[in-house]
Design a protein around this motif. Structure first.
Motif, mmCIF file in Angstrom:
data_model
loop_
_atom_site.group_PDB
_atom_site.id
_atom_site.type_symbol
_atom_site.label_atom_id
_atom_site.label_comp_id
_atom_site.label_asym_id
_atom_site.label_seq_id
_atom_site.Cartn_x
_atom_site.Cartn_y
_atom_site.Cartn_z
ATOM 1 N N GLN A 173 -1.285 2.778 0.275
ATOM 2 C CA GLN A 173 -2.476 1.935 0.158
ATOM 3 C C GLN A 173 -2.831 1.683 -1.301
ATOM 4 O OE1 GLN A 173 -5.556 3.729 2.559
ATOM 5 N NE2 GLN A 173 -4.716 2.884 4.451
ATOM 6 N N VAL A 174 -2.722 2.707 -2.133
ATOM 7 C CA VAL A 174 -3.000 2.543 -3.562
ATOM 8 C C VAL A 174 -1.979 1.596 -4.179
ATOM 9 C CG1 VAL A 174 -3.060 3.733 -5.798
ATOM 10 C CG2 VAL A 174 -4.231 4.734 -3.818
ATOM 11 N N LYS A 175 -0.719 1.784 -3.851
ATOM 12 C CA LYS A 175 0.326 0.909 -4.381
ATOM 13 C C LYS A 175 0.080 -0.538 -3.965
ATOM 14 C CE LYS A 175 5.287 0.289 -4.647
ATOM 15 N NZ LYS A 175 6.591 0.668 -4.144
ATOM 16 N N ASP A 176 -0.353 -0.739 -2.737
ATOM 17 C CA ASP A 176 -0.663 -2.080 -2.246
ATOM 18 C C ASP A 176 -1.787 -2.723 -3.076
ATOM 19 O OD1 ASP A 176 -0.565 -4.277 -0.317
ATOM 20 O OD2 ASP A 176 -2.487 -3.500 0.406
ATOM 21 N N GLU A 177 -2.806 -1.946 -3.402
ATOM 22 C CA GLU A 177 -3.909 -2.475 -4.215
ATOM 23 C C GLU A 177 -3.442 -2.781 -5.640
ATOM 24 O OE1 GLU A 177 -6.753 -3.473 -3.012
ATOM 25 O OE2 GLU A 177 -6.205 -2.680 -1.046
ATOM 26 N N ILE A 178 -2.577 -1.941 -6.171
ATOM 27 C CA ILE A 178 -2.039 -2.172 -7.518
ATOM 28 C C ILE A 178 -1.254 -3.483 -7.537
ATOM 29 C CG2 ILE A 178 -0.327 -1.344 -9.195
ATOM 30 C CD1 ILE A 178 -1.232 1.542 -8.427
ATOM 31 N N GLU A 179 -0.437 -3.688 -6.513
ATOM 32 C CA GLU A 179 0.425 -4.871 -6.478
ATOM 33 C C GLU A 179 -0.314 -6.146 -6.095
ATOM 34 O OE1 GLU A 179 3.585 -3.669 -3.879
ATOM 35 O OE2 GLU A 179 4.523 -2.420 -5.433
ATOM 36 N N ARG A 220 -3.855 -6.719 -5.937
ATOM 37 C CA ARG A 220 -5.059 -7.011 -6.729
ATOM 38 C C ARG A 220 -4.837 -6.828 -8.221
ATOM 39 N NH1 ARG A 220 -9.981 -6.765 -3.483
ATOM 40 N NH2 ARG A 220 -9.447 -6.125 -1.388
ATOM 41 N N HIS A 221 -3.667 -6.343 -8.571
ATOM 42 C CA HIS A 221 -3.315 -6.103 -9.979
ATOM 43 C C HIS A 221 -4.316 -5.153 -10.648
ATOM 44 C CE1 HIS A 221 -0.379 -9.217 -9.357
ATOM 45 N NE2 HIS A 221 -1.339 -10.028 -8.955
ATOM 46 N N LEU A 222 -4.660 -4.111 -9.906
ATOM 47 C CA LEU A 222 -5.598 -3.108 -10.428
ATOM 48 C C LEU A 222 -4.827 -1.986 -11.113
ATOM 49 C CD1 LEU A 222 -7.986 -2.692 -7.342
ATOM 50 C CD2 LEU A 222 -8.451 -3.955 -9.452
ATOM 51 N N PRO A 223 -5.424 -1.389 -12.133
ATOM 52 C CA PRO A 223 -4.814 -0.177 -12.684
ATOM 53 C C PRO A 223 -4.930 0.956 -11.658
ATOM 54 C CG PRO A 223 -6.900 -0.635 -13.777
ATOM 55 C CD PRO A 223 -6.633 -1.778 -12.847
ATOM 56 N N PHE A 224 -4.097 1.962 -11.826
ATOM 57 C CA PHE A 224 -4.052 3.067 -10.866
ATOM 58 C C PHE A 224 -5.428 3.636 -10.552
ATOM 59 C CE2 PHE A 224 -3.911 7.679 -10.206
ATOM 60 C CZ PHE A 224 -3.212 7.734 -9.012
ATOM 61 N N ASN A 225 -6.217 3.954 -11.582
ATOM 62 C CA ASN A 225 -7.503 4.620 -11.336
ATOM 63 C C ASN A 225 -8.448 3.746 -10.509
ATOM 64 O OD1 ASN A 225 -7.810 2.877 -13.575
ATOM 65 N ND2 ASN A 225 -9.528 4.079 -14.360
ATOM 66 N N LYS A 226 -8.452 2.442 -10.760
ATOM 67 C CA LYS A 226 -9.332 1.551 -9.992
ATOM 68 C C LYS A 226 -8.786 1.331 -8.577
ATOM 69 C CE LYS A 226 -11.561 -0.722 -13.810
ATOM 70 N NZ LYS A 226 -11.921 -1.977 -14.454
ATOM 71 N N ALA A 227 -7.488 1.262 -8.450
ATOM 72 C CA ALA A 227 -6.886 1.118 -7.125
ATOM 73 C C ALA A 227 -7.178 2.341 -6.264
ATOM 74 C CB ALA A 227 -5.373 0.902 -7.246
ATOM 75 N N LEU A 228 -7.048 3.525 -6.843
ATOM 76 C CA LEU A 228 -7.350 4.751 -6.111
ATOM 77 C C LEU A 228 -8.818 4.790 -5.716
ATOM 78 C CD1 LEU A 228 -6.715 7.518 -4.943
ATOM 79 C CD2 LEU A 228 -6.958 8.463 -7.263
ATOM 80 N N ASN A 234 -12.832 4.461 -1.417
ATOM 81 C CA ASN A 234 -14.152 3.969 -1.033
ATOM 82 C C ASN A 234 -14.142 2.926 0.083
ATOM 83 O OD1 ASN A 234 -16.300 5.213 -2.782
ATOM 84 N ND2 ASN A 234 -14.810 4.615 -4.330
ATOM 85 N N PHE A 235 -13.069 2.152 0.188
ATOM 86 C CA PHE A 235 -13.115 1.009 1.095
ATOM 87 C C PHE A 235 -11.991 0.916 2.119
ATOM 88 C CE2 PHE A 235 -15.314 -0.340 -2.804
ATOM 89 C CZ PHE A 235 -16.574 -0.541 -2.259
ATOM 90 N N ARG A 236 -10.956 1.686 1.985
ATOM 91 C CA ARG A 236 -9.861 1.632 2.950
ATOM 92 C C ARG A 236 -9.909 2.868 3.846
ATOM 93 N NH1 ARG A 236 -5.011 -1.391 0.950
ATOM 94 N NH2 ARG A 236 -4.213 -0.842 3.013
ATOM 95 N N ARG A 237 -9.331 2.736 5.008
ATOM 96 C CA ARG A 237 -9.325 3.836 5.967
ATOM 97 C C ARG A 237 -7.888 4.235 6.288
ATOM 98 N NH1 ARG A 237 -12.682 1.481 10.853
ATOM 99 N NH2 ARG A 237 -12.242 3.521 11.707
#
Length: 141
Positions: free
Chosen positions: A89-95, A97-105, A110-113
């Protein structure tokens, strides 16, 4: 109390809440279930969040992303699946949304289940058992 103890307590309380909701709904319909049936139904439900602290998740996922193959070796298989789902899920957000690791995590926590409760059937039964009698009647609190 350690953070992990608090997180596990919250997870167990939420799981128990789902079990009791299932039991009450079945009782209202006049159905009878075994404890195992209740646990199986509850395990198939999605929890409201990942039960992990940011700091601990950051440490584990950092090692996973660094391809340290021994990172999860000592974890139980169910816990390994839980960490790997969180990592995906974190990797998906990084790819996406182009978020850095800390923001993706932070976003994922906070928002994914997660897709399921990562509890073994035995652990789930231990959580439920003190709250029901053998024939699945609720023990008054």
């Amino acid at each position: 109390m350690k953070d992990t103890d608090n997180i596990n307590r919250r997870r167990n309380e939420y799981f128990l809440k789902i079990c009791l909701e299932i039991i009450r709904a079945c009782q209202q319909r006049g159905e009878t279930l075994t404890a195992r049936q209740v646990v199986d139904m509850a395990l198939s439900r999605r929890p409201p969040c990942h039960f992990a602290t940011y700091d601990h998740a950051r440490k584990v996922l950092s090692r996973i992303f660094a391809s340290e193959t021994d990172t999860l070796r000592e974890d139980a298989p169910m816990r390994q699946h839980e960490w790997l789902e969180l990592a995906r899920q974190v990797k998906d957000e990084i790819e996406t949304r182009h978020l850095p690791f800390n923001k993706a995590l932070s976003f994922v926590l906070n928002f994914r289940r997660p897709s399921r409760f990562y509890l073994t059937t035995d652990t789930a039964m231990r959580i439920l058992r003190p709250h029901v009698r053998r024939n699945i009647t609720l023990i008054p609190v």
